[in-house]
Design a protein around this motif. Structure first.
Motif, short mmCIF file in Angstrom:
data_model
loop_
_atom_site.label_atom_id
_atom_site.label_comp_id
_atom_site.label_asym_id
_atom_site.label_seq_id
_atom_site.Cartn_x
_atom_site.Cartn_y
_atom_site.Cartn_z
N GLY A 125 0.88 -1.22 -0.24
CA GLY A 125 -0.08 -0.20 -0.03
C GLY A 125 0.86 1.32 0.08
N LEU A 126 1.91 1.29 0.72
CA LEU A 126 2.72 2.31 0.87
C LEU A 126 3.48 2.80 -0.42
CD1 LEU A 126 4.18 4.43 2.84
CD2 LEU A 126 6.09 2.82 2.77
N TRP A 127 4.14 1.93 -0.91
CA TRP A 127 4.82 2.16 -2.33
C TRP A 127 3.52 2.21 -3.50
CZ3 TRP A 127 9.21 3.98 -2.50
CH2 TRP A 127 10.18 3.89 -1.35
N GLY A 128 2.40 1.64 -3.42
CA GLY A 128 1.49 1.79 -4.38
C GLY A 128 0.84 3.25 -4.26
N ILE A 129 0.53 3.58 -3.13
CA ILE A 129 0.29 5.08 -2.95
C ILE A 129 1.25 6.07 -3.22
CG2 ILE A 129 -0.57 6.75 -1.48
CD1 ILE A 129 -2.04 4.45 0.17
N THR A 130 2.55 5.72 -2.88
CA THR A 130 3.67 6.78 -3.33
C THR A 130 3.92 6.97 -4.77
OG1 THR A 130 4.63 6.18 -1.06
CG2 THR A 130 5.94 7.19 -2.74
N PHE A 131 4.02 5.63 -5.37
CA PHE A 131 4.40 5.71 -6.62
C PHE A 131 2.99 6.43 -7.55
CE2 PHE A 131 7.95 2.23 -6.74
CZ PHE A 131 8.74 3.16 -6.23
N THR A 132 1.86 6.19 -6.99
CA THR A 132 0.79 6.82 -7.96
C THR A 132 0.64 8.14 -7.76
OG1 THR A 132 -0.56 4.99 -7.69
CG2 THR A 132 -1.79 6.72 -8.05
N LEU A 133 0.93 8.74 -6.35
CA LEU A 133 0.96 10.14 -6.11
C LEU A 133 2.03 10.97 -6.79
CD1 LEU A 133 -0.80 10.42 -2.42
CD2 LEU A 133 -1.99 10.66 -4.80
N GLU A 134 3.23 10.31 -6.44
CA GLU A 134 4.40 11.07 -6.82
C GLU A 134 4.56 11.65 -8.31
OE1 GLU A 134 8.17 11.86 -8.73
OE2 GLU A 134 7.36 9.84 -9.00
N PRO A 135 3.98 10.99 -9.28
CA PRO A 135 4.02 11.41 -10.72
C PRO A 135 2.97 12.75 -11.00
CG PRO A 135 3.43 9.04 -10.73
CD PRO A 135 3.95 9.33 -9.32
N VAL A 136 1.96 12.46 -10.22
CA VAL A 136 0.92 13.36 -10.27
C VAL A 136 1.38 14.43 -9.75
CG1 VAL A 136 -1.58 13.89 -9.72
CG2 VAL A 136 -0.87 11.63 -10.31
N LEU A 137 1.99 14.66 -8.56
CA LEU A 137 2.38 15.66 -7.88
C LEU A 137 3.37 16.57 -8.53
CD1 LEU A 137 2.24 14.98 -4.02
CD2 LEU A 137 0.53 16.26 -5.35
N THR A 138 4.44 15.58 -9.03
CA THR A 138 5.46 16.07 -10.05
C THR A 138 5.09 17.01 -11.13
OG1 THR A 138 6.82 14.53 -9.19
CG2 THR A 138 7.61 15.58 -11.15
N SER A 139 4.18 16.45 -11.94
CA SER A 139 3.36 16.90 -13.13
C SER A 139 2.69 18.27 -12.57
CB SER A 139 2.41 16.06 -13.73
OG SER A 139 1.79 16.79 -14.89
N TYR A 140 1.95 18.47 -11.63
CA TYR A 140 1.26 19.49 -11.13
C TYR A 140 2.45 20.68 -10.73
CZ TYR A 140 -1.01 22.71 -7.83
OH TYR A 140 -1.42 23.82 -7.26
N LEU A 141 3.34 20.38 -9.90
CA LEU A 141 4.41 21.45 -9.60
C LEU A 141 5.16 21.75 -10.90
CD1 LEU A 141 5.89 19.55 -6.36
CD2 LEU A 141 4.46 21.58 -6.51
N LYS A 142 5.34 20.96 -11.82
CA LYS A 142 6.10 21.60 -13.22
C LYS A 142 5.31 22.46 -13.93
CE LYS A 142 9.03 17.52 -14.21
NZ LYS A 142 9.46 16.42 -15.19
N LYS A 143 3.86 22.27 -13.98
CA LYS A 143 2.91 23.14 -14.44
C LYS A 143 2.76 24.44 -13.76
CE LYS A 143 -0.02 19.64 -16.78
NZ LYS A 143 -1.33 18.92 -16.67
N LYS A 144 2.84 24.24 -12.51
CA LYS A 144 2.88 25.53 -11.66
C LYS A 144 4.02 26.37 -11.70
CE LYS A 144 0.33 27.30 -8.27
NZ LYS A 144 -1.16 27.55 -8.20
N ARG A 145 5.23 25.89 -12.15
CA ARG A 145 6.35 26.57 -12.18
C ARG A 145 6.40 27.37 -13.51
NH1 ARG A 145 11.95 25.67 -10.79
NH2 ARG A 145 13.30 26.32 -12.38
N GLU A 146 5.81 26.69 -14.43
CA GLU A 146 5.88 27.14 -15.97
C GLU A 146 4.80 28.28 -16.11
OE1 GLU A 146 4.77 23.82 -18.26
OE2 GLU A 146 6.55 22.99 -18.21
N THR A 147 3.84 28.50 -15.09
CA THR A 147 2.69 29.64 -14.97
C THR A 147 3.42 30.76 -14.19
OG1 THR A 147 1.73 28.48 -13.23
CG2 THR A 147 0.96 28.09 -15.37
N GLN A 148 4.44 30.76 -13.38
CA GLN A 148 4.92 31.56 -12.81
C GLN A 148 5.95 32.45 -13.41
OE1 GLN A 148 6.46 29.90 -8.88
NE2 GLN A 148 4.44 29.75 -8.00
#
Length: 297
Positions: A274-297
């Motif tokens: 569960g730990l690594w399943g959730i972590t590996f699922t959320l990490e790319p989603v959050l990474t993508s979100y942060l990259k988009k956030k960075r590009e709009t600043q």
């Protein structure tokens, strides 16, 4: 490596001091910081969510076979908030170091470096969590005070050798398996959907990859996990303390049978999957979100 660790700590310090402020700009941070933030947040969330399962695993591995009846159901969440906050830094070190090292040296070396670096935080976290769950201390504050007064700073790193011996091969197996499975799944999709270079892994794919990788790594490192737990929770037992990790392993095999080296595997499989399943699922989603956030600043 020292410079990288310093940068990781600096980024986390900046983010902590800037929480709640609107002028914190992602554009002021290096690109690999996305991995630090996404990995840390994903790991902290997953660990807090699955804390009760890990508490059951700890009890199953104790020397005197403690149960919930002995420590009370409150042990399932004792210290959850405080010790799970350590996971923010554990995940940040693992994913941050991996993200920097992997492009140049490959997943094997990158995952080993990430695992070793994260042990700076994960070992104290394990010591505190396991002693709270087994009832050695009543609360987090008492654990901090008593460990420091009786054992000093090194007390927070008790049983660090078996912990590092477990974490490094576990993380190597998990991250290396992740890389392999990601590549194989993308290749399979490309063969069947004829969209070469355009397919991306879904959240379901990443969840399956995380669970599969963790189960393989967990089975391989389970005996080391039992030894680590026994040595960290010796204060909860009236038996003579183990002299070393080797003494612990040989004593278990001699007096309890080798099967005890796999005690708590069911609980750990649920927790780590569960730990690594959730972590590996959320990490790319959050990474993508942060990259988009960075590009709009």
């Amino acid at each position: 490596m020292r410079a990288l660790l310093f940068q990781l700590l600096s980024i986390l310090t900046i983010l902590s001091s800037a929480s709640g402020k609107t002028d914190c700009r992602l554009s002021s941070l290096p690109p690999w910081s996305h991995k630090v933030l996404a990995g840390g947040c994903s790991r902290a969330f997953a660990q807090a969510l699955l804390y009760p399962v890990d508490a059951l695993r700890t009890l199953a591995q104790t020397r005197d076979g403690r149960t919930l009846a002995d420590v009370g159901t409150g042990a399932l969440i004792k210290g959850c908030g405080q010790t799970s906050s350590f996971a923010l830094f554990t995940g940040a070190f693992q994913f941050g170091i991996y993200g920097v090292v992997q492009p140049k040296y490959g997943p094997l070396i990158a995952s080993a470096c990430g695992a070793a670096g994260s042990c700076l935080v994960s070992v104290p976290q394990e010591v505190l969590k396991q002693r709270l769950v087994t009832g050695v201390y009543k609360n987090f504050r008492e654990a901090i005070q008593k460990i420091y007064s009786s054992e000093g700073v090194l007390g927070f790193y008790s049983a660090w050798k078996p912990t590092v011996s477990r974490n490094v091969p576990f993380v190597i197996a998990t991250f290396s398996s992740r890389e392999l499975l990601q590549r194989k799944i993308v290749e399979f999709k490309e063969r069947n959907e004829e969209k070469k270079g355009q397919l991306k892994l879904s959240s379901g794919d990443n969840l399956l990859i995380g669970i599969s990788s963790a189960l393989v790594a967990g089975f391989a490192t389970q005996p080391i996990d039992v030894i680590k737990t026994r040595m960290m929770t010796q204060a909860a037992s009236n038996a003579a303390p183990y002299k070393s990790a080797f003494d612990c392993a040989s004593s278990i095999i001699r007096t309890e049978s080798w099967r005890k080296l796999y005690s708590g595997f069911g609980q750990r499989a649920v927790y780590m999957g569960g730990l690594w399943g959730i972590t590996f699922t959320l990490e790319p989603v959050l990474t993508s979100y942060l990259k988009k956030k960075r590009e709009t600043q």
